[in-house]
Design an enzyme around this catalytic site. Structure first.
Site, PDB file in Angstrom:
ATOM      1  N   LYS A  25       0.830  -1.213   0.000  1.00 35.33           N
ATOM      2  CA  LYS A  25       0.000   0.000   0.000  1.00 35.33           C
ATOM      3  C   LYS A  25       0.864   1.263   0.000  1.00 35.33           C
ATOM      4  O   LYS A  25       0.645   2.175  -0.785  1.00 35.33           O
ATOM      5  CB  LYS A  25      -0.880  -0.011   1.259  1.00 35.33           C
ATOM      6  N   ASN A  26       1.856   1.300   0.892  1.00 35.56           N
ATOM      7  CA  ASN A  26       2.626   2.535   1.049  1.00 35.56           C
ATOM      8  C   ASN A  26       3.612   2.774  -0.089  1.00 35.56           C
ATOM      9  O   ASN A  26       4.231   3.836  -0.158  1.00 35.56           O
ATOM     10  CB  ASN A  26       3.354   2.539   2.396  1.00 35.56           C
ATOM     11  N   CYS A 124      -5.187   8.184   9.861  1.00 33.13           N
ATOM     12  CA  CYS A 124      -5.303   7.427  11.103  1.00 33.13           C
ATOM     13  C   CYS A 124      -5.326   8.328  12.333  1.00 33.13           C
ATOM     14  O   CYS A 124      -4.688   9.382  12.351  1.00 33.13           O
ATOM     15  CB  CYS A 124      -4.095   6.491  11.242  1.00 33.13           C
ATOM     16  N   ARG A 129      -0.237  14.754  13.314  1.00 28.39           N
ATOM     17  CA  ARG A 129       0.689  14.405  12.238  1.00 28.39           C
ATOM     18  C   ARG A 129       0.914  15.654  11.408  1.00 28.39           C
ATOM     19  O   ARG A 129       0.279  15.863  10.386  1.00 28.39           O
ATOM     20  CB  ARG A 129       0.122  13.249  11.427  1.00 28.39           C
ATOM     21  N   ASP A 313       4.645   0.742  12.250  1.00 28.37           N
ATOM     22  CA  ASP A 313       3.435   0.082  11.731  1.00 28.37           C
ATOM     23  C   ASP A 313       3.323  -1.382  12.174  1.00 28.37           C
ATOM     24  O   ASP A 313       2.313  -2.034  11.891  1.00 28.37           O
ATOM     25  CB  ASP A 313       3.404   0.152  10.189  1.00 28.37           C
ATOM     26  N   ARG A 405      -8.640  -0.247   5.198  1.00 24.15           N
ATOM     27  CA  ARG A 405      -7.789   0.781   4.586  1.00 24.15           C
ATOM     28  C   ARG A 405      -6.460   0.186   4.132  1.00 24.15           C
ATOM     29  O   ARG A 405      -5.859   0.687   3.175  1.00 24.15           O
ATOM     30  CB  ARG A 405      -7.484   1.893   5.611  1.00 24.15           C
TER      31      ARG A 405
HETATM   32  C1  UD1 Z   1       4.377   6.851   6.466  1.00 25.09           C
HETATM   33  C2  UD1 Z   1       3.497   5.635   6.301  1.00 25.09           C
HETATM   34  C3  UD1 Z   1       2.949   5.192   7.641  1.00 25.09           C
HETATM   35  C4  UD1 Z   1       4.086   4.990   8.642  1.00 25.09           C
HETATM   36  C5  UD1 Z   1       4.991   6.205   8.701  1.00 25.09           C
HETATM   37  C6  UD1 Z   1       6.229   6.002   9.562  1.00 25.09           C
HETATM   38  C7  UD1 Z   1       2.600   5.957   4.077  1.00 25.09           C
HETATM   39  C8  UD1 Z   1       1.412   6.225   3.232  1.00 25.09           C
HETATM   40  N1  UD1 Z   1       2.415   5.992   5.402  1.00 25.09           N
HETATM   41  O1  UD1 Z   1       3.549   7.886   6.991  1.00 25.09           O
HETATM   42  O2  UD1 Z   1       2.231   3.976   7.451  1.00 25.09           O
HETATM   43  O3  UD1 Z   1       3.527   4.784   9.921  1.00 25.09           O
HETATM   44  O4  UD1 Z   1       5.443   6.549   7.365  1.00 25.09           O
HETATM   45  O5  UD1 Z   1       6.959   4.918   9.090  1.00 25.09           O
HETATM   46  O6  UD1 Z   1       3.669   5.681   3.575  1.00 25.09           O
HETATM   47  N2  UD1 Z   1       6.293  14.648  10.802  1.00 25.09           N
HETATM   48  C9  UD1 Z   1       6.417  15.987  11.100  1.00 25.09           C
HETATM   49  N3  UD1 Z   1       6.292  16.892  10.084  1.00 25.09           N
HETATM   50  C10 UD1 Z   1       6.040  16.520   8.792  1.00 25.09           C
HETATM   51  C11 UD1 Z   1       5.944  15.142   8.498  1.00 25.09           C
HETATM   52  C12 UD1 Z   1       6.070  14.230   9.526  1.00 25.09           C
HETATM   53  O7  UD1 Z   1       6.627  16.363  12.249  1.00 25.09           O
HETATM   54  O8  UD1 Z   1       5.944  17.397   7.916  1.00 25.09           O
HETATM   55  C13 UD1 Z   1       6.401  13.664  11.892  1.00 25.09           C
HETATM   56  C14 UD1 Z   1       5.073  12.911  12.078  1.00 25.09           C
HETATM   57  O9  UD1 Z   1       4.184  13.634  12.884  1.00 25.09           O
HETATM   58  C15 UD1 Z   1       5.522  11.642  12.728  1.00 25.09           C
HETATM   59  C16 UD1 Z   1       6.894  11.402  12.080  1.00 25.09           C
HETATM   60  O10 UD1 Z   1       7.299  12.647  11.542  1.00 25.09           O
HETATM   61  O11 UD1 Z   1       5.685  11.809  14.104  1.00 25.09           O
HETATM   62  C17 UD1 Z   1       6.880  10.342  11.003  1.00 25.09           C
HETATM   63  O12 UD1 Z   1       6.024  10.720   9.976  1.00 25.09           O
HETATM   64  P1  UD1 Z   1       6.278  10.328   8.457  1.00 25.09           P
HETATM   65  O13 UD1 Z   1       7.537   9.566   8.312  1.00 25.09           O
HETATM   66  O14 UD1 Z   1       6.102  11.561   7.638  1.00 25.09           O
HETATM   67  O15 UD1 Z   1       5.071   9.353   8.191  1.00 25.09           O
HETATM   68  P2  UD1 Z   1       4.048   9.393   6.995  1.00 25.09           P
HETATM   69  O16 UD1 Z   1       4.750   9.676   5.727  1.00 25.09           O
HETATM   70  O17 UD1 Z   1       2.881  10.207   7.378  1.00 25.09           O
END
Ligand code: UD1
Length: 429
Positions: A25-26, A124, A129, A313, A405
């Site tokens: 999915k990701n 989620c 986030r 995850d 999902r």
């Molecule tokens: C992706 C995955 C999700 C997984 C996560 C961490 C997808 C679609 N989803 O989510 O399943 O749980 O990686 O492996 O690929 N953060 C900030 N600012 C930002 C972006 C992120 O502070 O602009 C923080 C988030 O709040 C969180 C951490 O960074 O605490 C990790 O987030 P991130 O790696 O961005 O996860 P996703 O890409 O949302």
């Protein structure tokens, strides 16, 4: 309106047999977004049939792309996206709110149309986030961003390559920046980039359409901007979190599972932890892993970390496993602030779990009991299904739509392995 469904699980059966792991999915979600960069058809092979993927294809269609679902000669599900004519840069609010990942539509739409309007993303319920890293990276590439009334309006007179240092190796921000940089003028360097396998897969897809990217999988990614992009066919990598979930399912039931279509290297952290807990896991053939669960797992401690560390995850599923561990397990969640949603529900099943902030302490119990519990996000839902497989009696996991999902046919795959799981209607509150 969501149909209210739950999983009914009758516990106590050791799962046995072979399961095919779906495409990731990701990996598929950012790739679908990336098809917007290209005005020729792109085919993504092994795209799982999941709600998040459906929402993403609906978004692409609302923007003007044509999406065709098919099968390749081996029977793998394919999605062909033709984004030749895009008629709007505004991502529909209702769809955007259903899925946080829709934020990475910004990069490709800016690359293709020079502007994008999105609302703040949904997704989620696992704590705040933020998207600050996405927005600051896009700004560094020459994007103007205005936020008002819950919308983000972004536009650019021309993306320019630059050096970007991410404060944290965010998966989504790395992907968004890569996609925006594909057509930027000059060279973009992303430092402290996320190293997840899905980023490497996105690089491979983008390079297949003509992008010039190297370094994905390492800390530094280098993108040389180009406009000569064309169509491509690309097979998505197997879902490493689904792989890990079935490994945990084999362990919690003391069963034995052969997993087909998985990449061992992508699940090394989970393998190491499950082996420490007593599982036997070995490569069984080409892209196959064999897992045999112990008669009783040992408690182990772990901490979630960016790849190649233990994946956040997989944390809820392994917490379920630890509820039955011999001894006490300490879990530290370093990626998300509020990711122990499953703990209260596990307690209803007889687990001994205490959480404080980012730490959970689990004292293993001898048995879990079936109960009615509620999934509040994707992975906590999977964790509760796993607990139900090991519990005595009948468990009902409400909130199937969270699980849908991200897991393709979880109940049918588990049933084929001998588990007693079925989907049932449940009453709303
Ligand atoms: C992706 C995955 C999700 C997984 C996560 C961490 C997808 C679609 N989803 O989510 O399943 O749980 O990686 O492996 O690929 N953060 C900030 N600012 C930002 C972006 C992120 O502070 O602009 C923080 C988030 O709040 C969180 C951490 O960074 O605490 C990790 O987030 P991130 O790696 O961005 O996860 P996703 O890409 O949302």
């Amino acid at each position: 309106m969501e149909r209210l469904e739950g999983y009914e699980v009758i516990g106590g059966t050791k799962i046995r047999g072979t399961v095919r792991i779906s495409g990731a999915k990701n990996a598929v979600l950012p790739m679908l977004a990336a098809t917007l960069l290209v005005d020729r058809p792109c085919e993504i092979i092994d795209a799982p049939d999941l709600r998040d993927v459906t929402v993403m294809t609906q978004i692409l269609e609302r923007l003007g792309a044509k999406v065709v679902v098919g099968r390749d000669q081996e029977g793998k599900r394919t999605l062909t996206v033709d984004a030749g004519d895009l008629w709007t840069h505004e991502v529909p609010d209702s769809l955007m709110r259903q899925m946080r990942s829709s934020i990475f539509l910004m990069g490709p739409l800016l690359g293709r149309m020079g502007k994008v309007r999105v609302s703040y993303p949904g997704g989620c319920a696992i704590g705040p986030r933020p998207i600050d890293l996405h927005l600051s990276s896009l700004q560094a590439l020459g994007v103007r961003i205005e936020e008002r009334g819950g919308y983000i309006d972004a536009s650019t007179g021309g993306l320019r390559g630059t050096e970007i240092h991410l404060d944290f190796p965010s998966v989504g921000a790395t992907e968004n920046t890569m996609m925006a940089a594909v057509t930027a003028r000059g060279i973009t360097v992303i430092r402290n980039a996320a190293k997840e396998p899905e980023i490497v897969d996105l690089q491979n897809f983008l390079n297949a359409v003509g992008a010039k990217i190297r370094g994905a999988g390492l800390d530094v990614i280098r993108i040389e901007g180009t406009h000569s992009l064309g169509g491509a066919r690309h097979q998505a990598i197997p879902d490493r979190i689904e792989t890990g979930t079935f490994m945990a399912a084999a362990c919690i039931t003391g069963g034995e599972v052969l997993m087909d279509n998985c990449i061992q290297e992508h699940v090394e952290a989970a393998i190491a932890k499950l082996q420490e807990a007593g599982a036997e896991i070995e490569e069984a053939g080409d892209h196959q892993l064999h897992v045999a669960g112990p008669s009783r797992v040992r408690a182990v401690d772990f901490k979630t970390l960016p790849y190649p560390g233990f994946p956040t995850d997989m944390q809820p599923q392994v917490m379920s496993l630890m509820t039955l561990g011999l001894g006490t397990s300490v879990i530290t969640e370093t990626i998300f602030e509020n990711r122990f949603n499953q703990a209260e529900e596990l307690k209803r099943m007889g687990a001994n779990v205490k959480t404080e902030g980012r730490t959970a302490v689990i004292k293993g119990v001898n048995r879990l009991f079936g109960a009615t519990v509620a999934a509040s996000d994707l992975r906590s839902g999977a964790a509760l299904v796993l607990a139900g497989l090991a519990a005595e009696g009948r468990t009902v996991v409400e909130g199937c739509h969270h699980i849908d999902r991200g897991y393709e046919g979880l109940e049918s795959k588990l049933s084929l392995l001998g588990a007693r799981v079925r989907r049932i209607p449940v009453n709303g509150s």
